[in-house]
Write a protein that holds these residues in place. Structure first.
Motif, PDB file in Angstrom:
ATOM      1  N   THR A  28       0.556  -1.215  -0.040  1.00 17.37           N
ATOM      2  CA  THR A  28       0.007  -0.062   0.188  1.00 17.37           C
ATOM      3  C   THR A  28       0.819   1.155   0.005  1.00 17.37           C
ATOM      4  N   VAL A  29       0.592   2.427  -0.742  1.00 19.36           N
ATOM      5  CA  VAL A  29       1.006   3.648  -0.965  1.00 19.36           C
ATOM      6  C   VAL A  29      -0.084   4.709  -0.656  1.00 19.36           C
ATOM      7  N   THR A  30       0.543   5.459   0.549  1.00 18.01           N
ATOM      8  CA  THR A  30      -0.558   6.369   0.811  1.00 18.01           C
ATOM      9  C   THR A  30       0.279   7.807   0.657  1.00 18.01           C
ATOM     10  N   LEU A  31      -0.470   8.636  -0.332  1.00 16.54           N
ATOM     11  CA  LEU A  31      -0.041  10.016  -0.693  1.00 16.54           C
ATOM     12  C   LEU A  31      -0.612  10.930   0.169  1.00 16.54           C
ATOM     13  N   ALA A  32       0.201  11.657   0.950  1.00 15.18           N
ATOM     14  CA  ALA A  32      -0.624  12.786   1.716  1.00 15.18           C
ATOM     15  C   ALA A  32      -0.614  13.990   0.995  1.00 15.18           C
ATOM     16  N   LEU A  33      -1.863  14.346   0.680  1.00 16.43           N
ATOM     17  CA  LEU A  33      -1.978  15.693  -0.124  1.00 16.43           C
ATOM     18  C   LEU A  33      -1.613  16.921   0.858  1.00 16.43           C
ATOM     19  N   PRO A  34      -1.117  17.837   0.139  1.00 19.44           N
ATOM     20  CA  PRO A  34      -0.995  19.243   0.862  1.00 19.44           C
ATOM     21  C   PRO A  34      -2.228  19.935   0.823  1.00 19.44           C
ATOM     22  N   ALA A  35      -2.363  20.955   1.871  1.00 13.90           N
ATOM     23  CA  ALA A  35      -3.560  21.756   1.841  1.00 13.90           C
ATOM     24  C   ALA A  35      -3.897  22.242   0.436  1.00 13.90           C
ATOM     25  N   ALA A  36      -5.194  21.917   0.432  1.00 13.54           N
ATOM     26  CA  ALA A  36      -5.975  22.318  -0.852  1.00 13.54           C
ATOM     27  C   ALA A  36      -6.084  23.849  -1.101  1.00 13.54           C
ATOM     28  N   ARG A  45      -2.347   7.544 -10.802  1.00 16.26           N
ATOM     29  CA  ARG A  45      -2.442   6.101 -11.465  1.00 16.26           C
ATOM     30  C   ARG A  45      -2.024   5.229 -10.886  1.00 16.26           C
ATOM     31  N   VAL A  46      -2.935   4.253 -10.555  1.00 13.79           N
ATOM     32  CA  VAL A  46      -2.239   2.893  -9.796  1.00 13.79           C
ATOM     33  C   VAL A  46      -1.501   2.217 -10.835  1.00 13.79           C
ATOM     34  N   GLY A  47      -0.199   1.944 -10.202  1.00 13.26           N
ATOM     35  CA  GLY A  47       0.492   1.393 -11.176  1.00 13.26           C
ATOM     36  C   GLY A  47       1.169   0.026 -10.848  1.00 13.26           C
ATOM     37  N   ALA A  48       0.438  -0.485  -9.788  1.00  7.99           N
ATOM     38  CA  ALA A  48       0.849  -1.829  -9.352  1.00  7.99           C
ATOM     39  C   ALA A  48      -0.670  -2.635  -8.782  1.00  7.99           C
ATOM     40  N   ALA A  49      -0.747  -3.805  -8.642  1.00  8.03           N
ATOM     41  CA  ALA A  49      -1.755  -4.418  -8.088  1.00  8.03           C
ATOM     42  C   ALA A  49      -1.617  -4.255  -6.461  1.00  8.03           C
ATOM     43  N   GLN A  50      -1.587  -3.010  -5.962  1.00 11.70           N
ATOM     44  CA  GLN A  50      -1.352  -2.596  -4.662  1.00 11.70           C
ATOM     45  C   GLN A  50      -2.346  -1.357  -4.417  1.00 11.70           C
ATOM     46  N   GLU A  51      -2.685  -1.245  -3.049  1.00  8.21           N
ATOM     47  CA  GLU A  51      -3.768  -0.111  -2.749  1.00  8.21           C
ATOM     48  C   GLU A  51      -2.938   1.250  -2.892  1.00  8.21           C
ATOM     49  N   LEU A  52      -3.536   2.293  -3.557  1.00  3.21           N
ATOM     50  CA  LEU A  52      -3.012   3.663  -3.554  1.00  3.21           C
ATOM     51  C   LEU A  52      -4.127   4.367  -2.839  1.00  3.21           C
ATOM     52  N   LYS A  75     -10.723  11.786   5.321  1.00  2.00           N
ATOM     53  CA  LYS A  75     -10.713  10.535   4.811  1.00  2.00           C
ATOM     54  C   LYS A  75     -10.127  10.267   3.422  1.00  2.00           C
ATOM     55  N   TYR A  76      -9.365   9.283   2.889  1.00  2.00           N
ATOM     56  CA  TYR A  76      -8.748   9.227   1.857  1.00  2.00           C
ATOM     57  C   TYR A  76      -9.550   8.302   0.849  1.00  2.00           C
ATOM     58  N   LEU A  77      -9.117   8.609  -0.373  1.00  2.00           N
ATOM     59  CA  LEU A  77      -9.854   7.885  -1.536  1.00  2.00           C
ATOM     60  C   LEU A  77      -8.559   6.626  -1.775  1.00  2.00           C
ATOM     61  N   THR A  78      -9.374   5.504  -2.222  1.00  2.00           N
ATOM     62  CA  THR A  78      -8.365   4.440  -2.615  1.00  2.00           C
ATOM     63  C   THR A  78      -8.939   3.503  -3.792  1.00  2.00           C
ATOM     64  N   ALA A  79      -7.734   3.262  -4.427  1.00  4.69           N
ATOM     65  CA  ALA A  79      -7.967   2.059  -5.453  1.00  4.69           C
ATOM     66  C   ALA A  79      -6.920   1.071  -5.485  1.00  4.69           C
ATOM     67  N   ASN A  80      -7.067  -0.048  -6.226  1.00  2.15           N
ATOM     68  CA  ASN A  80      -6.105  -1.133  -6.045  1.00  2.15           C
ATOM     69  C   ASN A  80      -5.683  -1.823  -7.377  1.00  2.15           C
ATOM     70  N   ALA A  81      -6.305  -1.369  -8.276  1.00  2.00           N
ATOM     71  CA  ALA A  81      -6.094  -2.265  -9.687  1.00  2.00           C
ATOM     72  C   ALA A  81      -5.278  -1.442 -10.650  1.00  2.00           C
ATOM     73  N   ASP A  82      -4.288  -2.327 -11.067  1.00  2.00           N
ATOM     74  CA  ASP A  82      -3.158  -1.544 -11.905  1.00  2.00           C
ATOM     75  C   ASP A  82      -4.038  -1.113 -12.926  1.00  2.00           C
ATOM     76  N   GLY A  83      -3.837   0.572 -13.487  1.00  2.00           N
ATOM     77  CA  GLY A  83      -4.569   1.254 -14.307  1.00  2.00           C
ATOM     78  C   GLY A  83      -5.516   1.993 -14.098  1.00  2.00           C
TER      79      GLY A  83
END
Length: 109
Positions: A28-36, A45-52, A75-83
């Motif tokens: 799993t890779v979590t990307l913390a976003l800066p203040a919007a 883009r999810v680039g591996a069959a792992q959660e982003l 609360k985060y958004l998540t996806a886990n399928a390559d592409g």
């Protein structure tokens, strides 16, 4: 294009027309976003069959792509399928809106 294989805290400069992927991630890779801030926009883009995960800053919100409705604060958004992809933009301070996506993105429970 920046590939993230581990968690990362993005800075404001990385949120103006950038592309972020999880190509090569082994977990799993979590990307913390800066203040919007109005005008920020980036693609992911999810680039591996792992959660982003895209994790908004503090009490800020991010919209669920399928409905456009803002999620709960922090609360985060998540996806886990390559592409799978999502493009987010800030058009109102403190909120991320989705301007396009592919695949299935879900909100943090």
């Amino acid at each position: 294009v920046e590939a993230h294989t581990a968690d990362d805290a993005l800075v404001a400069a990385e949120m103006y027309g950038s592309i972020h992927t999880s190509v090569g991630a082994a977990g799993t890779v979590t990307l913390a976003l800066p203040a919007a801030v109005v005008g920020m926009n980036a693609k992911f883009r999810v680039g591996a069959a792992q959660e982003l995960r895209l994790d908004p800053n503090g009490t800020e919100t991010i919209a669920l792509p399928s409905t456009g409705v803002q999620g709960a604060a922090g609360k985060y958004l998540t996806a886990n399928a390559d592409g799978e992809t999502v493009e987010i933009c800030c058009t109102k301070a403190g909120q991320w809106s989705v301007f396009g996506f592919t695949g299935t993105w879900t909100a943090e429970p």
